[in-house]
Write an enzyme that holds these catalytic residues in place. Structure first.
Site, PDB file in Angstrom:
ATOM      1  CB  THR A  98       5.560   2.349  -4.692  1.00 24.06           C
ATOM      2  OG1 THR A  98       4.294   2.575  -4.590  1.00 24.06           O
ATOM      3  CG2 THR A  98       6.039   1.499  -3.216  1.00 24.06           C
ATOM      4  CE1 TYR A 129       3.044   5.974  -3.216  1.00 25.71           C
ATOM      5  CE2 TYR A 129       3.432   4.202  -1.486  1.00 25.71           C
ATOM      6  CZ  TYR A 129       2.688   4.675  -2.524  1.00 25.71           C
ATOM      7  OH  TYR A 129       1.297   4.179  -2.777  1.00 25.71           O
ATOM      8  CG  HIS A 194       0.053   6.933  -0.452  1.00 26.16           C
ATOM      9  ND1 HIS A 194      -0.464   5.839  -1.285  1.00 26.16           N
ATOM     10  CD2 HIS A 194       0.273   6.042   0.686  1.00 26.16           C
ATOM     11  CE1 HIS A 194      -0.618   4.725  -0.881  1.00 26.16           C
ATOM     12  NE2 HIS A 194       0.136   4.585   0.400  1.00 26.16           N
ATOM     13  CG  HIS A 223      -4.922   6.296  -1.298  1.00 32.01           C
ATOM     14  ND1 HIS A 223      -5.434   5.982  -2.833  1.00 32.01           N
ATOM     15  CD2 HIS A 223      -3.548   6.394  -1.506  1.00 32.01           C
ATOM     16  CE1 HIS A 223      -4.642   6.065  -3.462  1.00 32.01           C
ATOM     17  NE2 HIS A 223      -3.157   5.979  -2.721  1.00 32.01           N
ATOM     18  CG  ASP A 284      -3.789   4.890  -7.540  1.00 28.67           C
ATOM     19  OD1 ASP A 284      -2.736   5.227  -7.938  1.00 28.67           O
ATOM     20  OD2 ASP A 284      -3.970   4.169  -6.269  1.00 28.67           O
TER      21      ASP A 284
END
Ligand code: ZN
Length: 387
Positions: A98, A129, A194, A223, A284
C-alpha cells in the site's frame, strides 16, 4: 561434501513413497529407492520415514513491513530470515504494498539481498499498489531486465478503495511492459495483482486479456478467497489456464465478513472443476490485516511467515483438502506461476530446497536452501546477527 537423505517419505510434491535423495552442491543430484553411493564420502541424514517436502514458496511477503493504514502507529516491522526458516519458507517474493511513499523499492531490494545473504532464495516485485508504477530504474521492463531479483511487478491493486483505480489502458500498458521485460530477460515476468473487495473483482483482467494478445499466465491475482464472488471468478480464471493465489493469513473478523478460509477455498475450487495445479497459497507476511466496517478501519493484525506451515499442519490434521494438493499449492504451483522452474519440486536438477517434517508431531527438523542446511535437528544453524 554431498548430503544423502535416507529413507524419507517423499512428496515431490507428488507422493513417491520411501526414497533416498542425494544433494550435491546447491542442487538435487539423484532421487531413488535405496541409492547405491558406495565409496563416496557423504553426510548422511537418516530421515526414518519423516516427510521430505520441497521448501515452501511464498509468492507474497512484505520484507520491509507493511501497514500504516490508520496512521503511522499501525506500521509493521521488517521481516528477518529466522522467521522464514522456522516457517519452512525457502523461496519468497517481496512486495511493497500500500505504502510506496515512506517505503521504497530500494529498501525492499536491500531487505531481499539481506535475506539472500542469510541463505534464502529471495526475489522481489517492482511497482506497488499505485499507478503510475513505482520503479527502480524509471521503467518496469528495465527493472525486470536489469535488476536480477526483480521477477515482475506487484502488488498492483485493483477493485480496492486503496487502489489508484487503474484504467484498462493503464493495466494493458503495465502488463505489456512486464511481458517485454520478462521476454527479454528470460524471466517470463509476472503481474501480481492485489484484488480488493470491490465488486469488479477480476473484470479488468479479463477485459485486458480480451483486448490484447498478452498471455493469461502473465497475470497472477492474489486474495482470491476474500469473498465467494471473487473465488468464483478465480475458478473461471484457473479453468482457462491462469494461476490464482489464496491468502492464508486471516482473522475471525475477516472470516465473519465473508472471507473463505484458504483451505476451504482450495477445496471449493477443486469441487467446482478447477485444476488444483492452478492455485497457490501465500502468507502476505509483514502485511497488515486491516478490518474495515462501513469504510472505517476498526482493527489491524500482522501476518506472519509461519502462516504457510501452520496451514500445512492444519491440513495434515483434519483439514478439508488432501495434503498432496495442499503441498503442491505451497510449493510447485507458486513456483510454476512465478516461472521459477527449479523451485518447489524434488527431482534431479532442481534446487536443493527441502524440508524434513515429522508427521506425528508436525514439527520441522531440517530446512535446506540451495543445499545449505539452515535448520538442523530443529535448530537454526545459519549465522545471523538477528537470531
Ligand atoms: Zn494485498
Amino acid at each position: 561434501m554431498p548430503t544423502l537423505i535416507k529413507n524419507a517419505e517423499v512428496f515431490a510434491p507428488r507422493a513417491l513413497g520411501i526414497r533416498d535423495v542425494l544433494l550435491s552442491g546447491a542442487t538435487i543430484a539423484a532421487l531413488g529407492e535405496k541409492l547405491d553411493i558406495s565409496g563416496r564420502e557423504l553426510d548422511v541424514i537418516e530421515a526414518d520415514g519423516r516427510w521430505l517436502l520441497p521448501g515452501l514458496v511464498d509468492p507474497l511477503t512484505h520484507p520491509c513491513g507493511g501497514g500504516g493504514e490508520g496512521g503511522f502507529g499501525n506500521r509493521t516491522s521488517e521481516l528477518e530470515a529466522p522467521a522464514f526458516i522456522e516457517g519452512g519458507v525457502t523461496t519468497l517474493v517481496g512486495a511493497l504494498g500500500t505504502d510506496s511513499i515512506t517505503r521504497s523499492l530500494e529498501v525492499l531490494y536491500g531487505q531481499v539481498m539481506k535475506l539472500r545473504a542469510a541463505g534464502l532464495s529471495a526475489y522481489m516485485y517492482s511497482g506497488s499498489y499505485r499507478v503510475p508504477a513505482t520503479t527502480l530504474t524509471g521503467d518496469l521492463a528495465r527493472d525486470i531486465l536489469m535488476v536480477e531479483p526483480v521477477i515482475g511487478a506487484g502488488e498492483l491493486a485493483i477493485a480496492d478503495h486503496r487502489a489508484s483505480h487503474p484504467s484498462l489502458e493503464e493495466i494493458r500498458r503495465i502488463a505489456s511492459d512486464i511481458h517485454l521485460g520478462g521476454t527479454l530477460s528470460g524471466k517470463d515476468g509476472t503481474l501480481f495483482l492485489h484484488v480488493g473487495d470491490g465488486p469488479s473483482g477480476l473484470d479488468l483482467v479479463e477485459e485486458t486479456l480480451c483486448q490484447s494478445d498478452l498471455p493469461r499466465r502473465l497475470f497472477y491475482p492474489t486474495h482470491c478467497n476474500r469473498q465467494a464472488a471473487l473465488l468464483e471468478q478465480a475458478v473461471d480464471f484457473a479453468q482457462r489456464g491462469g494461476y490464482a493465489d489464496l491468502t492464508v493469513s486471516t482473522t475471525p473478523e475477516l472470516l465473519a465478513a465473508g472471507e473463505v478460509s484458504a483451505l476451504e477455498a482450495l477445496r471449493e475450487a477443486i469441487e467446482a472443476g478447477a485444476p488444483a495445479s492452478q492455485f497457490s497459497f501465500s502468507s502476505d507476511a509483514g502485511g497488515s490485516l486491516p478490518h474495515y466496517e462501513n469504510g472505517e478501519l476498526t482493527g489491524l493484525q500482522e501476518a506472519k511467515p509461519s502462516a504457510l506451515l501452520d496451514l500445512l499442519r492444519h491440513a495434515i490434521g483434519d483439514g478439508p483438502a488432501a495434503p498432496v494438493e495442499v503441498i503442491a499449492a505451497l510449493t510447485r504451483n507458486p513456483a510454476d506461476a512465478l516461472k521459477l522452474r527449479r523451485k518447489g519440486r524434488i527431482e534431479p536438477g532442481a534446487d536443493a530446497d527441502l524440508l524434513l517434517l515429522d508427521p506425528a508431531d508436525k514439527q520441522l527438523s531440517d530446512v535446506f536452501c540451495h543445499g545449505r542446511r539452515l535448520m538442523g535437528d530443529g535448530q537454526i544453524t545459519m549465522n545471523s546477527n538477528h537470531s
